[in-house]
Design a protein around this motif. Sequence first.
Motif, short mmCIF file in Angstrom:
data_model
loop_
_atom_site.label_atom_id
_atom_site.label_comp_id
_atom_site.label_asym_id
_atom_site.label_seq_id
_atom_site.Cartn_x
_atom_site.Cartn_y
_atom_site.Cartn_z
N GLU A 4 -6.02 26.19 -17.28
CA GLU A 4 -5.63 27.35 -16.47
C GLU A 4 -6.84 28.14 -15.97
OE1 GLU A 4 -3.08 29.37 -19.17
OE2 GLU A 4 -1.39 27.97 -18.89
N HIS A 5 -8.00 27.97 -16.61
CA HIS A 5 -9.21 28.68 -16.18
C HIS A 5 -10.02 27.89 -15.15
CE1 HIS A 5 -8.49 31.33 -19.66
NE2 HIS A 5 -9.25 32.20 -18.99
N THR A 6 -9.49 26.76 -14.69
CA THR A 6 -10.19 25.94 -13.69
C THR A 6 -9.27 25.73 -12.49
OG1 THR A 6 -9.36 23.80 -14.48
CG2 THR A 6 -11.32 24.70 -15.59
N ASP A 7 -9.79 25.04 -11.49
CA ASP A 7 -8.96 24.68 -10.33
C ASP A 7 -8.44 23.25 -10.45
OD1 ASP A 7 -11.31 23.28 -10.03
OD2 ASP A 7 -11.63 23.81 -7.92
N SER A 8 -8.32 22.76 -11.68
CA SER A 8 -7.94 21.36 -11.90
C SER A 8 -6.51 21.07 -11.45
CB SER A 8 -8.12 20.97 -13.37
OG SER A 8 -7.31 21.77 -14.20
N ILE A 9 -5.62 22.06 -11.55
CA ILE A 9 -4.25 21.83 -11.10
C ILE A 9 -4.20 21.68 -9.58
CG2 ILE A 9 -1.96 22.89 -10.90
CD1 ILE A 9 -2.38 24.06 -13.69
N SER A 10 -4.93 22.53 -8.86
CA SER A 10 -4.96 22.40 -7.40
C SER A 10 -5.66 21.12 -6.98
CB SER A 10 -5.65 23.62 -6.77
OG SER A 10 -7.00 23.70 -7.17
N LYS A 11 -6.68 20.68 -7.72
CA LYS A 11 -7.35 19.42 -7.42
C LYS A 11 -6.38 18.25 -7.61
CE LYS A 11 -12.24 20.41 -8.38
NZ LYS A 11 -13.37 20.14 -9.30
N THR A 12 -5.58 18.31 -8.66
CA THR A 12 -4.61 17.25 -8.90
C THR A 12 -3.58 17.19 -7.78
OG1 THR A 12 -4.87 17.45 -11.30
CG2 THR A 12 -2.88 16.36 -10.51
N GLU A 20 0.83 -1.21 0.00
CA GLU A 20 0.00 0.00 0.00
C GLU A 20 0.86 1.25 0.00
OE1 GLU A 20 -3.36 0.38 -0.22
OE2 GLU A 20 -3.34 -1.76 -0.70
N PHE A 21 1.93 1.23 0.77
CA PHE A 21 2.85 2.36 0.79
C PHE A 21 3.40 2.65 -0.61
CE2 PHE A 21 7.33 3.72 0.93
CZ PHE A 21 7.19 4.96 1.56
N GLY A 22 3.89 1.61 -1.28
CA GLY A 22 4.47 1.79 -2.61
C GLY A 22 3.44 2.21 -3.64
N LYS A 23 2.25 1.64 -3.54
CA LYS A 23 1.17 1.99 -4.48
C LYS A 23 0.82 3.46 -4.39
CE LYS A 23 -3.82 1.41 -5.05
NZ LYS A 23 -5.04 0.69 -4.62
N HIS A 24 0.56 3.94 -3.17
CA HIS A 24 0.13 5.33 -3.01
C HIS A 24 1.28 6.31 -3.27
CE1 HIS A 24 -3.85 4.23 -1.77
NE2 HIS A 24 -3.39 3.45 -0.82
N LEU A 25 2.50 5.91 -2.91
CA LEU A 25 3.65 6.75 -3.23
C LEU A 25 3.78 6.91 -4.74
CD1 LEU A 25 7.19 6.44 -1.63
CD2 LEU A 25 6.91 6.81 -4.06
N GLY A 26 3.65 5.80 -5.47
CA GLY A 26 3.78 5.86 -6.93
C GLY A 26 2.70 6.70 -7.59
N ILE A 27 1.47 6.57 -7.11
CA ILE A 27 0.38 7.38 -7.66
C ILE A 27 0.62 8.85 -7.37
CG2 ILE A 27 -2.09 7.90 -7.45
CD1 ILE A 27 -2.55 4.91 -6.95
N ALA A 28 1.02 9.16 -6.13
CA ALA A 28 1.29 10.55 -5.76
C ALA A 28 2.39 11.15 -6.62
CB ALA A 28 1.66 10.63 -4.28
N TYR A 29 3.45 10.38 -6.83
CA TYR A 29 4.59 10.86 -7.63
C TYR A 29 4.15 11.23 -9.04
CZ TYR A 29 9.39 11.10 -9.37
OH TYR A 29 10.56 11.53 -9.92
N GLN A 30 3.33 10.37 -9.66
CA GLN A 30 2.88 10.63 -11.02
C GLN A 30 1.93 11.83 -11.08
OE1 GLN A 30 3.96 9.23 -13.99
NE2 GLN A 30 2.80 11.01 -14.73
N LEU A 31 1.06 11.96 -10.10
CA LEU A 31 0.13 13.10 -10.09
C LEU A 31 0.88 14.42 -9.94
CD1 LEU A 31 -2.74 11.61 -7.87
CD2 LEU A 31 -2.86 12.11 -10.33
N ILE A 32 1.92 14.43 -9.11
CA ILE A 32 2.75 15.63 -9.00
C ILE A 32 3.44 15.91 -10.32
CG2 ILE A 32 4.80 16.61 -7.90
CD1 ILE A 32 2.39 16.72 -6.10
N ASP A 33 3.88 14.88 -11.00
CA ASP A 33 4.49 15.03 -12.33
C ASP A 33 3.50 15.65 -13.31
OD1 ASP A 33 7.09 14.33 -13.66
OD2 ASP A 33 5.72 13.37 -15.08
N PRO A 51 -4.90 16.89 -14.70
CA PRO A 51 -5.43 18.26 -14.77
C PRO A 51 -6.44 18.44 -15.92
CG PRO A 51 -3.07 18.32 -14.38
CD PRO A 51 -3.41 16.90 -14.69
N VAL A 52 -6.17 17.81 -17.04
CA VAL A 52 -7.10 17.90 -18.18
C VAL A 52 -8.41 17.19 -17.86
CG1 VAL A 52 -7.45 17.34 -20.62
CG2 VAL A 52 -5.19 18.03 -19.82
#
Length: 454
Positions: A404-412, A328-341, A370-371
Amino acid sequence: MYKRRVKTWWTSVGNQLLETNYIQRGYQKKSIFVKQKYITGNNTMVEIDMKRQKSMSIRLNDNRYVENAIARVIPKLMSMEDKKVIQKQDFDIDTSVRVYSAELDELLKNIREKNEHGSLQFDTLVKEDLDFVRHDILESVSVTHPVLKTAAEYFLKRPGKLFRPMIVLLLSRCVIDIVNEDKQMDIDGIMEKERKLAEVTEIMHVASLIHDDIIDESDMRRGIPTLHKQLKSTKIGVLGGDFLLARASIILSKLGSLEVIEKMSTIIEHLAHGEILQIAKNKEKNEAPFDYYMRTIYFKTASIIAHSCESAVVLANGSEEQKAAAYEFGKHLGIAYQLIDDVLDFTEEGTLIGKPSKGADLRQGIATSPVLFAALDYPAELNPMIKRRFSHPGDADTAMKLVEHTDSISKTRDLAVTHCKKAVDAALRIDPSQTSPHLTGLLHLMQTIMQRRK
């Protein structure tokens, strides 16, 4: 409880895989994995006490017992789709994440006060192990043929921060800190295997990058020409990646753990499946775009971290609970890393994150988080572009402006921090006492990912 007389052919010494053929009642072939025992012999008669066909003790014909035997029915190969890798809760944003950075700071402060080495940086905690990996990884893929030599040394000659091996080493050291309470473990022997596992993780990752660059027709990677461009041959580039995967498989086979081989081999299947998901035009019926994308993230990015973390616990003799928490640690770390990317692709210049330009994913036809979040606000405009993979002139620029006209980046970013929080919770289940200095390293690593800007 059943007793059946069987004849056993011993196939190896040490951590042994014993193939047994059942004489009575046509029982199907099973495999028995015997831990930490050294037994030899041919055609040895044994008696097996079976209970629910899951555990057994083995008695040799001279009344000696082999303990810790685990019987496993050799399973039919199952599709990865039989296991739900992304759950409904993986899409949910925790509303408290905006203040989570401060909470994690306080948690780290409290844990560091519990041990004398807690103030060390995550890379410092395993510096010696990483130095071994940097030195040995080139030897592990050494080859005399000049073309394969170029492929093997690509990236590995300049391995950078070794992010994935660092996770494996921190996690394995953390488990050893907990399990080795009686000071009886062969730590040097275990860490030798853990470092090889770390090498395998990096080699698999590099192989996946080589194949990705070919599929994406990329010219540059980390500021240098991609391998197939260097070699001026796509075919040789593919074979170079295949060669690295083959070497990784050979190293795995020498670790002496069937469980680790199974888990790490799954990564190769997932890498291929994730790439197919990304480039395929047809999604499964009724599957939402975000569901599809999150599965792609898991197969391409999170799986390699999740399964290598789980394998690290196996080699460190951790418990079943620790193995599940490590996954679970590795799964969520990997997802978080890609979302930040994904966020950085819209907020930072491409040269900072190793991409050719800002919005590089869009220009390759990939709709990232974000899209997909922005499409909830602008479905009429963005959904057709997503469907045609931004192939019309001006699609990528229009999509950038709508994002850029939405809050999608902050949601990501909020979703990424949510997964960071889940990874931290899983890490705390690995070391509930919060006494290992290497746990501090894991949590500091998560903090670094949350604050990542390149």
